[in-house]
Design a protein around this motif. Structure first.
Motif, PDB file in Angstrom:
ATOM      1  N   ILE A 104       0.703  -1.194  -0.026  1.00 52.88           N
ATOM      2  CA  ILE A 104       0.091  -0.034   0.065  1.00 52.88           C
ATOM      3  C   ILE A 104       0.850   1.188  -0.040  1.00 52.88           C
ATOM      4  N   ASP A 105       0.281   2.324  -0.298  1.00 59.81           N
ATOM      5  CA  ASP A 105       1.071   3.775  -0.412  1.00 59.81           C
ATOM      6  C   ASP A 105       0.685   4.317   0.976  1.00 59.81           C
ATOM      7  N   VAL A 106       1.845   4.272   1.832  1.00 63.09           N
ATOM      8  CA  VAL A 106       1.837   4.592   3.097  1.00 63.09           C
ATOM      9  C   VAL A 106       1.329   6.281   3.289  1.00 63.09           C
ATOM     10  N   LYS A 107       1.686   6.964   2.291  1.00 59.80           N
ATOM     11  CA  LYS A 107       1.183   8.247   2.566  1.00 59.80           C
ATOM     12  C   LYS A 107      -0.464   8.538   2.470  1.00 59.80           C
ATOM     13  N   PRO A 114      -2.675  -5.927   3.575  1.00 55.31           N
ATOM     14  CA  PRO A 114      -3.322  -6.236   2.409  1.00 55.31           C
ATOM     15  C   PRO A 114      -3.755  -5.053   1.532  1.00 55.31           C
ATOM     16  N   ASN A 115      -3.919  -5.194   0.224  1.00 55.96           N
ATOM     17  CA  ASN A 115      -4.590  -4.036  -0.683  1.00 55.96           C
ATOM     18  C   ASN A 115      -5.642  -3.364  -0.166  1.00 55.96           C
ATOM     19  N   LEU A 116      -5.681  -2.278  -0.470  1.00 57.53           N
ATOM     20  CA  LEU A 116      -7.133  -1.433  -0.302  1.00 57.53           C
ATOM     21  C   LEU A 116      -7.979  -1.825  -1.226  1.00 57.53           C
ATOM     22  N   ILE A 117      -9.244  -2.463  -0.849  1.00 61.92           N
ATOM     23  CA  ILE A 117     -10.107  -2.820  -1.602  1.00 61.92           C
ATOM     24  C   ILE A 117     -10.868  -1.764  -2.581  1.00 61.92           C
ATOM     25  N   VAL A 118     -11.388  -2.127  -3.689  1.00 62.23           N
ATOM     26  CA  VAL A 118     -12.187  -1.215  -4.426  1.00 62.23           C
ATOM     27  C   VAL A 118     -13.538  -0.906  -4.025  1.00 62.23           C
ATOM     28  N   ASP A 119     -13.855   0.349  -4.183  1.00 65.16           N
ATOM     29  CA  ASP A 119     -15.152   0.586  -3.834  1.00 65.16           C
ATOM     30  C   ASP A 119     -16.388  -0.407  -4.308  1.00 65.16           C
ATOM     31  N   GLY A 120     -17.102  -0.954  -3.626  1.00 67.86           N
ATOM     32  CA  GLY A 120     -18.334  -1.770  -4.180  1.00 67.86           C
ATOM     33  C   GLY A 120     -18.053  -3.228  -4.069  1.00 67.86           C
ATOM     34  N   VAL A 121     -16.788  -3.648  -3.324  1.00 65.81           N
ATOM     35  CA  VAL A 121     -16.502  -5.063  -2.990  1.00 65.81           C
ATOM     36  C   VAL A 121     -17.408  -5.344  -1.933  1.00 65.81           C
ATOM     37  N   PRO A 122     -17.985  -6.636  -1.909  1.00 65.73           N
ATOM     38  CA  PRO A 122     -18.869  -6.971  -0.899  1.00 65.73           C
ATOM     39  C   PRO A 122     -17.930  -7.449   0.398  1.00 65.73           C
ATOM     40  N   ALA A 123     -18.518  -6.878   1.462  1.00 62.41           N
ATOM     41  CA  ALA A 123     -17.765  -7.513   2.681  1.00 62.41           C
ATOM     42  C   ALA A 123     -18.113  -8.807   2.927  1.00 62.41           C
ATOM     43  N   GLY A 153      -7.003 -12.427  -2.015  1.00 65.18           N
ATOM     44  CA  GLY A 153      -5.721 -12.603  -1.528  1.00 65.18           C
ATOM     45  C   GLY A 153      -5.183 -11.101  -0.999  1.00 65.18           C
ATOM     46  N   LEU A 154      -4.048 -11.163  -0.575  1.00 63.18           N
ATOM     47  CA  LEU A 154      -3.176 -10.042  -0.053  1.00 63.18           C
ATOM     48  C   LEU A 154      -3.236  -8.935  -1.064  1.00 63.18           C
ATOM     49  N   SER A 155      -3.060  -9.291  -2.544  1.00 65.71           N
ATOM     50  CA  SER A 155      -2.687  -8.381  -3.426  1.00 65.71           C
ATOM     51  C   SER A 155      -4.001  -7.878  -3.944  1.00 65.71           C
ATOM     52  N   ALA A 156      -5.177  -8.705  -4.063  1.00 64.62           N
ATOM     53  CA  ALA A 156      -5.835  -8.278  -5.029  1.00 64.62           C
ATOM     54  C   ALA A 156      -7.077  -7.002  -4.359  1.00 64.62           C
TER      55      ALA A 156
END
Length: 437
Positions: free
Chosen positions: A2-5, A103-112, A324-327
């Motif tokens: 992830i981008d820490v900034k 883990p990666n920041l999920i995209v808006d709309g991804v189901p929890a 996964g961690l990257s998706a």
């Protein structure tokens, strides 16, 4: 990575992502604390270095007793600078360790939620109806003389097989059809290495220390890949790409290996879950703002292949906790398996945004229009100073050995023969039916 900034500017967004994944929200605060400690340690080091430089100039100009006194101070300062440098390195590594596991920041709309919380997007095709007792793919493969699990186990152990005769030809035909389709859409064909270095595996997002699914060759410190995504992601490691003409796309053809350590007792019959299989993987490098559009294209190309083999399938939006961690988002296409009366995954496509690229050092020059639009976005502002930024990476399966399961079962006949889907026939020399031997 992830981008820490960006995390520092939008911590609540990352907390929400963690919550959707079912992961610990406190890890956001851990990253912020580690970053603050890193910045503090660097500040102390830089202050001491500046002081050291001033003293060095004073020593050069001093004489006699004054010089001796200054030299003593410089010596003491040098010890403090060395200690501060070591502390800054420790703080940096502590931050890096936290970032590597985040883990990666999920995209808006991804189901929890978890594995069962996916969202069904659509079902395509008509499930076949049979007026005879349905055979599963292994029985069909054995009748065709094309799947030999017994000798696979004799030679290599459980979950290995020999594909031979018409079934071996079927896999090669499927792969060639997938490759032709990929090339028609601008993908560059690649035969990729199946052994990679640990930094490549880790850079793609796999945990080389704790992932029991990965085969490791300890003497050489190399890892067998479970997908050519790994090699294709590492292909442009530490490079600056030119994406001004559009996405850079590769189609990787490789054997793949998975230990299936967590699948004891699951899918032990046939070739649904095996240790070695063949796969054609699409991999795209694109600009960050184009990632979601490319993701939709990858999914459409997967569905085009499924339509060609004429099997009913459904498309699901995978829940955050099953990523996964990257998706940042993943769509799965699951084909109908008549013998099981349920859908099973055949393909998946993942948008990894800039996560893998940051870990692997893959960047692009920032277009001026992107810099102008980056106001308020941490990565855009930070990158403006150096003129580069991470690219987005995406992957998607276009064909794999498991497809044979769905093709055999959905196109079977009462006598055990199997009709060849029309689109595959040219790749099998015009063969219309796989006959029992």
């Amino acid at each position: 990575m992830i981008d820490v900034k960006d995390l520092a500017e939008r911590p609540d967004v990352y907390r929400a992502s963690q919550r959707a994944r079912g992961a610990e929200e406190s890890r956001v605060d851990d990253i912020l604390a580690a970053d603050a400690a890193r910045r503090a340690a660097i500040s102390i080091y830089e202050t001491l270095r500046a002081e050291q430089n001033v003293f060095s100039k004073q020593v050069a100009a001093a004489k006699g007793e004054e010089k001796q006194a200054l030299l003593a101070q410089v010596k003491d300062l040098a010890v403090r600078v060395k200690q501060a440098s070591a502390e800054a390195e420790v703080a940096q590594e502590a931050l890096n360790e936290g970032l590597r596991a985040f883990p990666n920041l999920i995209v808006d709309g991804v189901p929890a939620g978890g594995e069962d919380d996916f969202v069904l997007l659509r079902e395509e095709g008509v499930k076949p109806s049979f007026d005879f007792e349905v055979r599963d793919h292994l029985e069909l493969g054995e009748l065709l003389g094309g799947i030999d699990m017994e000798r696979g186990a004799k030679v290599s152990g459980a979950r290995f097989s020999f594909l031979k005769g018409v079934v071996a030809r079927l896999e090669i035909a499927l792969m060639n059809m997938a490759l032709d389709q990929a090339v028609s859409y601008g993908f560059i064909p690649m035969i990729t290495p199946t052994l990679v270095r640990p930094e490549t595996m880790a850079g793609t997002g796999f945990d080389v220390k704790h992932d029991d699914e990965i085969y490791r060759l300890e003497k050489d410190d190399l890892y067998l890949v479970g997908t050519s995504e790994v090699a294709l992601a590492g292909y442009h490691g530490d490079e600056i790409l030119d994406l001004s003409a559009g996405p850079l796309r590769y189609a990787g053809w490789s054997s793949c290996y998975r230990r299936e350590a967590g699948s004891a007792g699951k899918d032990t019959r046939g070739i649904i879950r095996v240790h070695q299989f063949t796969k054609l993987e699409m991999f795209s490098y694109v600009r960050l703002e184009e990632a979601e559009a490319e993701h939709a294209r990858l999914l459409a190309w997967e569905e085009e292949m499924l339509a060609k083999v004429e099997v009913p399938y459904r498309v699901i939006d995978t829940a955050a906790g099953d990523l996964g961690l990257s998706a940042a988002r993943k769509f799965d296409c699951e084909a109908w398996v008549p013998s099981q009366g349920r859908y099973r995954e055949l393909t998946s496509t993942s948008n990894c945004t800039g996560f893998q690229a940051r870990r692997l050092g893959i960047r692009e020059r920032i277009p001026e229009r992107t810099l102008e639009a980056a106001d308020g976005v941490a990565e855009g502002k930070a990158a403006a100073a150096k003129g580069t930024r991470a690219v987005a990476t995406l992957n998607g399966t276009l064909a794999t050995t498991r497809w044979i399961v769905a093709i055999l079962e959905n196109h079977q006949n009462a006598d055990g023969s199997v009709n060849v889907p029309a689109a595959l026939r040219p790749y099998l020399g015009g063969l219309e039916r796989l006959e029992v031997i």
